[in-house]
Design an enzyme around this catalytic site. Structure first.
Site, mmCIF file in Angstrom:
data_model
loop_
_atom_site.group_PDB
_atom_site.id
_atom_site.type_symbol
_atom_site.label_atom_id
_atom_site.label_comp_id
_atom_site.label_asym_id
_atom_site.label_seq_id
_atom_site.Cartn_x
_atom_site.Cartn_y
_atom_site.Cartn_z
ATOM 1 N N CYS A 181 1.043 -1.430 -0.186
ATOM 2 C CA CYS A 181 -0.054 0.612 -0.194
ATOM 3 C C CYS A 181 0.841 1.305 -0.094
ATOM 4 O O CYS A 181 1.576 2.030 1.152
ATOM 5 C CB CYS A 181 -0.897 0.037 1.738
ATOM 6 S SG CYS A 181 -1.943 1.509 1.397
ATOM 7 N N CYS B 52 -0.502 4.286 1.853
ATOM 8 C CA CYS B 52 0.149 3.652 3.997
ATOM 9 C C CYS B 52 1.622 3.928 3.859
ATOM 10 O O CYS B 52 1.493 4.568 4.797
ATOM 11 C CB CYS B 52 -0.119 2.592 4.153
ATOM 12 S SG CYS B 52 -1.789 1.983 3.173
ATOM 13 N N ASP B 53 2.345 3.489 3.086
ATOM 14 C CA ASP B 53 3.926 3.897 3.309
ATOM 15 C C ASP B 53 4.348 4.254 2.757
ATOM 16 O O ASP B 53 5.677 4.730 3.124
ATOM 17 C CB ASP B 53 3.985 1.953 3.499
ATOM 18 C CG ASP B 53 3.024 1.333 4.215
ATOM 19 O OD1 ASP B 53 3.303 1.678 5.562
ATOM 20 O OD2 ASP B 53 2.996 -0.302 3.983
#
Ligand code: FAD
Ligand code: NAP
Length: 321
Positions: free
Chosen positions: A136, A139-140
């Protein structure tokens, strides 16, 4: 531990589940929707959404899902945070058991459990998950500011992840196992034009390389897809974007599914092989897999459930089938 009784139980709060809930609630069926482990579904892990009709300007995936969930609630859906871990579809009313221990008793069931990211299946990939290996980018990606990263895959997700990662990383290498991408042409055009992105064609990941203490990724060992010839690539992070697996473990042996685990709905409907159980969205769609198609089949599932309930109130039970 509570018991919840409903005419329509909807599993999943992605576009399919939310739309099914909106239609079922507006049909006065007082549906219950269970969120599962990803409230709002897959669109909550992306940023820009440019192809959901009705919005002239770019919208954000998480915002869109907040709106759909709120709409479902406003028209009369009961939304519960729980994960269904067991279902009994052998007789009606159907029974679903939540991770919380709660029991859900339902006349009809709408399965909108979607799909989740697929992994390469390498031991070294598993070892470094959360330590430089992710599925992701939104997300990261932030953790890789000024660093070099690689993205695996050739679909829309991989290309979008690569483009997104250019906001953070100094260089992004997209690695694909073939010589052409399956991503939409407009995304391909942006990818190829981006000065921070390089593409390595016809290669697969053989191993993720890294350090032990602290645990962290330092590179990849790649293998040529045709010759097997190995090469190494130095990177700080790996983003795997090779597609998704339908969330159907719960229904194995209970609902008909294809070899990849996608639920099978009767053509032109959302009806599964069990009367009263309807499947919509990505869980039953390996071709289109779009928010708008998920929403569309969510609508169909609610209408199918409404029709089923209407028919089963007649003396001839199961007339809808
Ligand atoms: P999902 O969105 O997958 O939702 C599934 C729901 O089921 C979740 O709420 C989950 O918690 C729940 N669930 C699962 N198991 C259980 C259980 N046991 N009990 C209860 N609930 C459960 N599509 C577009 O049209 N435009 C885009 O720009 C776009 N961008 C994307 C970007 C990314 C990174 C990804 C991964 C996908 C993107 N897609 C896009 C595809 C789109 O997100 C999906 O097609 C859509 O979300 C599918 O909706 P769904 O409701 O079927 O399932
Ligand atoms: P996808 O379209 O199935 O693409 C998966 C990619 O990963 C393919 O290029 C595939 O290679 C590659 N791959 C699969 N297994 C692999 C392995 N073991 N090793 C190396 N590579 C592997 O999946 P997706 O990109 O996640 O998209 C899923 C759906 O969501 C699609 O319908 C897509 O249109 C939709 N989506 C839409 C948008 C948007 O509209 N903006 C954004 C994201 C996703 P091959 O090409 O060789 O098969």
């Amino acid at each position: 531990m509570a018991e919840h009784r409903t005419k329509v139980l909807i599993l999943g709060s992605g576009p399919a589940g939310c739309t099914a809930a909106i239609y079922a609630a507006r049909a006065s069926l007082s549906p219950i929707l269970v969120h599962g482990m990803q409230p709002g579904g897959q669109l909550t892990i992306t940023t820009d959404v440019e192809n959901y009709p009705g919005f002239a300007e770019v919208i954000q995936g998480p915002w869109l899902m907040e709106q759909m969930t709120a709409q479902a609630e406003h028209v009369g859906t009961t939304i519960i945070t729980d994960l269904i871990v067991e279902v009994d579809l052998s007789r009606r009313p159907f029974v679903a058991i939540g991770d919380s221990g709660d029991r859900y008793v339902a006349d009809t069931l709408v399965v909108a459990t979607g799909a989740q990211a697929r992994w390469l299946g390498l031991d070294t990939e598993k070892k470094f998950q959360g330590f430089g290996v992710s599925a992701c980018a939104t997300c990261d990606g932030f953790f890789f500011r000024g660093k070099e990263v690689a993205v695996i895959g050739g679909g829309n997700t991989a290309v979008e992840e690569a483009l997104y990662l250019t906001n953070h990383a100094s260089k992004v290498t997209l690695i694909h196992r073939r010589g052409e991408l399956r991503a939409e042409k407009i995304l391909q055009k942006r990818l190829f034009a981006h000065p921070k992105i390089e593409v390595i064609w016809d290669h697969v990941v053989d191993a993720v390389l890294g350090t032990e203490a602290p645990l962290g990724v330092t590179g990849l060992r790649l293998a040529h897809a045709a010759t097997g010839a190995k090469r190494e690539l130095a990177i700080d992070g790996l983003f795997v974007a090779i597609g998704h697996t339908p969330n159907t473990d719960l229904f194995r042996g209970k609902l008909d599914m294809d070899a990849e685990g996608y639920l099978i709905a009767k053509p032109g409907s959302t009806r599964t092989n069990v009367p009263g159980v309807f499947a919509c969205g990505d869980v039953a769609d390996k071709i289109y897999r779009q928010a708008v198609t998920a929403a569309g089949t969510g609508c169909m599932a609610a209408l199918d459930a409404e029709k089923f309930i209407g028919h089963t109130e007649l003396p001839q039970a199961d007339a809808a089938e």
